[in-house]
Structure formats: structure tokens, C-alpha cells
Design an enzyme around this catalytic site. Sequence first.
Site, PDB file in Angstrom:
ATOM      1  N   LYS A 133       0.811  -1.222   0.000  1.00 31.86           N
ATOM      2  CA  LYS A 133       0.000   0.000   0.000  1.00 31.86           C
ATOM      3  C   LYS A 133       0.843   1.272   0.000  1.00 31.86           C
ATOM      4  CE  LYS A 133      -2.114   0.436   3.907  1.00 31.86           C
ATOM      5  NZ  LYS A 133      -1.640   1.517   4.779  1.00 31.86           N
ATOM      6  N   ARG A 175      11.697 -11.103   4.285  1.00 28.02           N
ATOM      7  CA  ARG A 175      12.296  -9.846   4.722  1.00 28.02           C
ATOM      8  C   ARG A 175      13.376 -10.086   5.780  1.00 28.02           C
ATOM      9  NH1 ARG A 175       8.110  -5.056   6.065  1.00 28.02           N
ATOM     10  NH2 ARG A 175       7.920  -6.137   8.037  1.00 28.02           N
ATOM     11  N   ARG A 179      12.779 -10.738  11.595  1.00 25.60           N
ATOM     12  CA  ARG A 179      11.975 -10.380  12.768  1.00 25.60           C
ATOM     13  C   ARG A 179      10.995 -11.501  13.076  1.00 25.60           C
ATOM     14  NH1 ARG A 179       9.170  -4.672  12.068  1.00 25.60           N
ATOM     15  NH2 ARG A 179       7.666  -6.232  11.462  1.00 25.60           N
ATOM     16  N   ARG A 236      -8.648   2.902  10.735  1.00 24.78           N
ATOM     17  CA  ARG A 236      -8.458   1.458  10.810  1.00 24.78           C
ATOM     18  C   ARG A 236      -9.700   0.757  11.361  1.00 24.78           C
ATOM     19  NH1 ARG A 236      -2.790   0.291  10.264  1.00 24.78           N
ATOM     20  NH2 ARG A 236      -1.548   2.116  10.768  1.00 24.78           N
ATOM     21  N   ARG A 253      -1.008 -12.499  11.511  1.00 19.01           N
ATOM     22  CA  ARG A 253      -1.207 -11.051  11.302  1.00 19.01           C
ATOM     23  C   ARG A 253      -2.275 -10.797  10.248  1.00 19.01           C
ATOM     24  NH1 ARG A 253       4.639  -9.148   9.905  1.00 19.01           N
ATOM     25  NH2 ARG A 253       3.736  -7.115   9.460  1.00 19.01           N
TER      26      ARG A 253
END
Length: 222
Positions: A13, A122, A155, A88, A166
Site C-alpha cells: 500500500k 524480509r 523479525r 483502521r 497477522r
Amino acid sequence: MKLLFLGSPGVGKGTYAQVMTKALNIPHISTGDLLRNETQKDTKLSKEIEETMNQGGLVSDKILLQLIKTRIKEEDCENGFILDGFPRTKNQAEELGKLTGITHVLNFKANDEVIIERLSGRIICKNCKTIFHKTGNKPKIENTCDKCGSELHQREDDKPESVKKRLKIYKEKTEPLITHYNDKGLLVEITINKPISEIREKVILEIKSYLEGKTDKIGEIK
Ligand SMILES: [Zn+2]
């Protein structure tokens, strides 16, 4: 043209907002940036925000709305803006509605496998926090930061199982928000599974033609 960009973690996004802000010549207003900018100042409000963020808390809706209100009054927002990061929740959407009208809500999507691939690839520098990617944006030397030479790591949040969680939480949380804008007839879904570098022009073209009212849906951009 007052646009709202929605999308789950890892959907890209922020990148699409960067692309469209240039293509449409309207500013990109990210609430993350607004907060960071505010904390650079030396005001009562900036101290309050800094304290909240340092404690890992969420800045109140009231403060966020105040920052947005001030920002959209600036001259560069005369022809509109792209709002990113707020609202949100449905409640926040209603509060925002009292402040300003929104003309289009662009809900960016990608297949779960694509998002999991992106996020779980990542790797981040332990020292300077630069982000690399196992396949996309590899460091020159394996597991070593190009910038400062420190070790890279993944992470906890970016491990595939965490990413799945998530995504599930995001979907549950934003469903009422999506429904809210869909009921108002403002929502359009845009699915992008390819890297933006391959289809940048197409994305711009399709979004523009939707905003100009030439089509009434977008769907997947291939
Ligand atoms: Zn580094």
C-alpha cells in the site's frame, strides 16, 4: 479527489501511494509520517505523542484526527489527497467522515501466498534497520548489511506462521471498515500479485480510468 488507501500488511500500500501521489499530483498523507513530523516539533502535543509512542501505546483518535484536520487544510491539499494509515476501524471512519468527505476508497489486495512470500523473505539489519529481502532485494554479501556491515536477521513478526496470524487479525479487524465504505458505494478492490516494477504503468492507468469514472471496478491488475 479525496482518496483513502486500505490494505493488509505486506500488500504494498505504501508503495502504491507513492506511485499514485506522483501520477495524480496530490499529496500522500500517511499518519505515520504525520506523527513522526509532529514529534520533531517542540510543543505540548509533540511531547504527549512521543511519550505515548515510547511506551508502545496507541496515539488517540482525537490526536490523529487533529493532525489530519490541520494537514488537509494546507494549500497542497486543494485538489485532494491520498490518506494512508487512518482510519483502521469503523468508529474512526465515522469520526473522519465528520471532518472531511472521502470520494474513493481503494482497497489493495494480494493473494495470501504472495504476502507471506514477501514478508517472510524480509531480513533486517540488527544495527541500522535497513530492510533487505531474501529473493527481491538481496544484500551484496550474504546475511550482511550493505550499509553498515552488521548482521541481518528475520523479525519474529515476519516468520510465515506469524505473518498468517497477522493477516487473519487484519481481516477480522478491518471487515467492519470495509463493509462501512462498501455500503456507501465508495469501495473498489484492487488485486496486485506482481511486483510493482513490472506493472507500474498499468496500475496508474487502471486506477486513473476508475477515478475518472470510465470503469466501475478494477479487480486484478495483471
Ligand atoms: Zn546496517
